[in-house]
Design a protein around this motif. Structure first.
Motif, PDB file in Angstrom:
ATOM      1  N   ALA A 220      52.587 134.965  67.208  1.00 11.54           N
ATOM      2  CA  ALA A 220      51.165 135.072  66.838  1.00 11.54           C
ATOM      3  C   ALA A 220      50.759 136.506  66.522  1.00 11.54           C
ATOM      4  O   ALA A 220      49.900 136.740  65.670  1.00 11.54           O
ATOM      5  N   SER A 221      51.405 137.479  67.195  1.00  3.32           N
ATOM      6  CA  SER A 221      50.990 138.870  67.035  1.00  3.32           C
ATOM      7  C   SER A 221      51.484 139.510  65.750  1.00  3.32           C
ATOM      8  O   SER A 221      51.086 140.610  65.418  1.00  3.32           O
ATOM      9  N   CYS A 222      52.372 138.835  65.036  1.00  3.30           N
ATOM     10  CA  CYS A 222      52.944 139.515  63.855  1.00  3.30           C
ATOM     11  C   CYS A 222      53.221 138.605  62.681  1.00  3.30           C
ATOM     12  O   CYS A 222      53.941 139.003  61.770  1.00  3.30           O
ATOM     13  N   LEU A 223      52.678 137.392  62.673  1.00  6.04           N
ATOM     14  CA  LEU A 223      52.987 136.501  61.545  1.00  6.04           C
ATOM     15  C   LEU A 223      52.301 136.972  60.265  1.00  6.04           C
ATOM     16  O   LEU A 223      51.311 137.705  60.301  1.00  6.04           O
ATOM     17  N   SER A 224      52.852 136.549  59.119  1.00  7.01           N
ATOM     18  CA  SER A 224      52.269 136.862  57.812  1.00  7.01           C
ATOM     19  C   SER A 224      51.606 135.615  57.243  1.00  7.01           C
ATOM     20  O   SER A 224      51.846 134.501  57.713  1.00  7.01           O
ATOM     21  N   GLN A 225      50.770 135.840  56.230  1.00  8.54           N
ATOM     22  CA  GLN A 225      50.146 134.716  55.551  1.00  8.54           C
ATOM     23  C   GLN A 225      51.210 133.909  54.821  1.00  8.54           C
ATOM     24  O   GLN A 225      52.091 134.481  54.180  1.00  8.54           O
TER      25      GLN A 225
ATOM     26  N   SER B 287      36.209 144.969  59.745  1.00  4.26           N
ATOM     27  CA  SER B 287      35.167 145.251  58.740  1.00  4.26           C
ATOM     28  C   SER B 287      34.986 146.748  58.538  1.00  4.26           C
ATOM     29  O   SER B 287      34.758 147.205  57.423  1.00  4.26           O
ATOM     30  N   ARG B 288      35.114 147.521  59.628  1.00  3.96           N
ATOM     31  CA  ARG B 288      34.998 148.977  59.468  1.00  3.96           C
ATOM     32  C   ARG B 288      36.079 149.553  58.570  1.00  3.96           C
ATOM     33  O   ARG B 288      35.868 150.558  57.891  1.00  3.96           O
ATOM     34  N   LEU B 289      37.256 148.930  58.628  1.00  9.93           N
ATOM     35  CA  LEU B 289      38.374 149.447  57.842  1.00  9.93           C
ATOM     36  C   LEU B 289      38.489 148.742  56.483  1.00  9.93           C
ATOM     37  O   LEU B 289      39.390 149.042  55.696  1.00  9.93           O
ATOM     38  N   HIS B 290      37.589 147.794  56.229  1.00  7.08           N
ATOM     39  CA  HIS B 290      37.616 147.025  54.983  1.00  7.08           C
ATOM     40  C   HIS B 290      38.953 146.326  54.779  1.00  7.08           C
ATOM     41  O   HIS B 290      39.512 146.332  53.682  1.00  7.08           O
ATOM     42  N   VAL B 291      39.485 145.767  55.842  1.00  8.63           N
ATOM     43  CA  VAL B 291      40.716 144.959  55.713  1.00  8.63           C
ATOM     44  C   VAL B 291      40.462 143.634  56.436  1.00  8.63           C
ATOM     45  O   VAL B 291      39.433 143.462  57.090  1.00  8.63           O
ATOM     46  N   THR B 292      41.411 142.714  56.299  1.00  7.65           N
ATOM     47  CA  THR B 292      41.256 141.432  56.997  1.00  7.65           C
ATOM     48  C   THR B 292      41.716 141.590  58.443  1.00  7.65           C
ATOM     49  O   THR B 292      42.481 142.492  58.787  1.00  7.65           O
ATOM     50  N   ARG B 293      41.247 140.676  59.274  1.00  7.70           N
ATOM     51  CA  ARG B 293      41.644 140.628  60.678  1.00  7.70           C
ATOM     52  C   ARG B 293      43.169 140.496  60.789  1.00  7.70           C
ATOM     53  O   ARG B 293      43.790 141.141  61.630  1.00  7.70           O
ATOM     54  N   ALA B 294      43.745 139.679  59.887  1.00 10.42           N
ATOM     55  CA  ALA B 294      45.197 139.438  59.926  1.00 10.42           C
ATOM     56  C   ALA B 294      45.980 140.727  59.687  1.00 10.42           C
ATOM     57  O   ALA B 294      47.031 140.957  60.283  1.00 10.42           O
ATOM     58  N   ALA B 295      45.426 141.603  58.834  1.00 19.26           N
ATOM     59  CA  ALA B 295      46.124 142.844  58.496  1.00 19.26           C
ATOM     60  C   ALA B 295      46.232 143.776  59.693  1.00 19.26           C
ATOM     61  O   ALA B 295      47.092 144.651  59.741  1.00 19.26           O
ATOM     62  N   LEU B 296      45.342 143.600  60.675  1.00 18.62           N
ATOM     63  CA  LEU B 296      45.339 144.485  61.847  1.00 18.62           C
ATOM     64  C   LEU B 296      46.198 143.973  62.989  1.00 18.62           C
ATOM     65  O   LEU B 296      46.415 144.670  63.973  1.00 18.62           O
ATOM     66  N   ARG B 297      46.643 142.719  62.868  1.00 14.59           N
ATOM     67  CA  ARG B 297      47.262 142.054  64.007  1.00 14.59           C
ATOM     68  C   ARG B 297      48.399 142.855  64.626  1.00 14.59           C
ATOM     69  O   ARG B 297      48.435 143.065  65.830  1.00 14.59           O
ATOM     70  N   SER B 298      49.323 143.358  63.785  1.00 15.76           N
ATOM     71  CA  SER B 298      50.489 144.011  64.392  1.00 15.76           C
ATOM     72  C   SER B 298      50.116 145.388  64.957  1.00 15.76           C
ATOM     73  O   SER B 298      50.619 145.790  65.994  1.00 15.76           O
ATOM     74  N   ASP B 299      49.173 146.094  64.301  1.00 18.49           N
ATOM     75  CA  ASP B 299      48.726 147.387  64.847  1.00 18.49           C
ATOM     76  C   ASP B 299      48.078 147.204  66.215  1.00 18.49           C
ATOM     77  O   ASP B 299      48.335 147.970  67.143  1.00 18.49           O
ATOM     78  N   LEU B 300      47.231 146.185  66.338  1.00 19.45           N
ATOM     79  CA  LEU B 300      46.558 145.942  67.621  1.00 19.45           C
ATOM     80  C   LEU B 300      47.566 145.528  68.693  1.00 19.45           C
ATOM     81  O   LEU B 300      47.443 145.926  69.865  1.00 19.45           O
ATOM     82  N   ALA B 301      48.577 144.773  68.279  1.00 19.78           N
ATOM     83  CA  ALA B 301      49.609 144.362  69.252  1.00 19.78           C
ATOM     84  C   ALA B 301      50.365 145.584  69.768  1.00 19.78           C
ATOM     85  O   ALA B 301      50.641 145.711  70.962  1.00 19.78           O
TER      86      ALA B 301
END
Lengths: 214, 214
Positions: free
Chosen positions: A77-82, A26-40
């Motif tokens: 799970a850490s890098c799948l796309s919609q 929410s701070r970055l105004h993106v979806t949770r899914a969009a952050l998945r690979s960065d967080l991984a």
């Protein structure tokens, strides 16, 4: 080098530990899914730590060289796309439109996200070349039916996904969850939860190799 | 784990050092090009050494964990594939046939291997959907012209290829050599010497990650 977004995420975690993925998103105004690979990536670099139901912590550790065995441990799970999904009553023409609109190479076919088939650019090009009228042709006449589909689950490794894409000479795998029908235990359905393609693998390669020194 | 073929190649080199890539290829009844990525992996694992104009040596070293910085140093030359090329007078229909025959996602257009354009499954599907008669339509009316093509040279890194594929959202890059016309120094031509695609990157990922312990 971390990407600008990875640096920003790291900074947010550093000043707000523990923080959930949802809050970072929410701070970055993106979806949770969009952050998945960065967080991984940040987790595997040892810069942040994740605890279930609590959130992400800043470890205070120095970044170490990205270890190859961390790459081997990465899960789908850490890098799948919609996924791009069209209903079974869709025409082949509308499947092409979905494919172009989403700029995907492969479209999944299914109702209520239950996988019924997969159709690729190649299938559609072959059909178009055959002189068919795609507007009146249902996509289910063109798709590879579920019985012949190669898929993967979210808990499997990215390495397994890469090996399967190569072995079957396909560009994209549906990421599915097996669902058992309680009334009929022989009946198994596959719920579509994402896709993983050679594009995802190329992105992981580029991120891991370029991000090895920070 | 090394693949069965990599084990065989290693054994051949072990018993015949120095041996040229060409000689290894003839023993295995494959082309030199087919061995390129296996030899690159064995070299980077430190198991064999290559000397220009002499050949491959067995180093006698123990395999070490595949280092990530070796992945960062891999060049396009070590893993490119053979290009699929059609002449500029080819019809769009015959370009599709070439694409299916070679099971490639992208076909290069050019005469005498001088790059004139690139045409993808997506371009051809779009054209077929537009109701054009592909048999009478020249492929040069459909292709991306050379002035707009994103390419790479053999001396560049695989990492650069991966980053370029992602940045421009394409599946495949022509690997080219710049040729200068001695009579007209302003004129530059690009000679096609191979292709590198997301499939090549996926293969490197799978080989490096799975081949890390031997």
């Amino acid at each position: 080098m971390l990407s600008a977004r990875q640096e920003t995420i790291l900074e947010i975690i550093q000043h707000n530990s523990p923080i959930t993925g949802q809050h970072i998103a929410s701070r970055l105004h993106v979806t949770r899914a969009a952050l998945r690979s960065d967080l991984a990536i940040l987790t595997m670099l040892g810069l942040v730590d994740a605890r279930p139901k609590v959130g992400y912590f800043f470890t205070g550790r120095q970044a170490r060289e990205f270890p190859l065995n961390a790459m081997a441990e990465m899960t789908v799970a850490s890098c799948l796309s919609q996924p791009v999904v069209v209903g079974t009553d869709t025409s082949a023409y509308d499947a092409v439109i979905a494919l172009f609109t989403e700029d995907a190479g492969t479209v999944f076919v299914g109702d209520n996200n239950i996988l019924a088939g997969v159709v690729s650019r190649k299938d559609l090009l072959k059909t178009a070349m055959g002189g068919n009228d795609l507007r009146t042709l249902p996509v289910r006449m063109v798709m590879t039916p579920v019985s012949k589909i190669i898929y993967i689950t979210a808990a499997e490794k990215v390495l397994a996904a890469a090996q399967r894409l190569l072995a079957y000479e396909i560009d994209c795998l549906p990421v599915v969850q097996r669902i058992h029908d309680e009334a009929d235990t022989d009946k198994k359905e596959l719920k579509i939860i994402g896709r993983i393609s050679k594009t995802n693998i190329t992105r992981i390669f580029a991120e891991c190799v370029s991000g090895r020194r920070i």
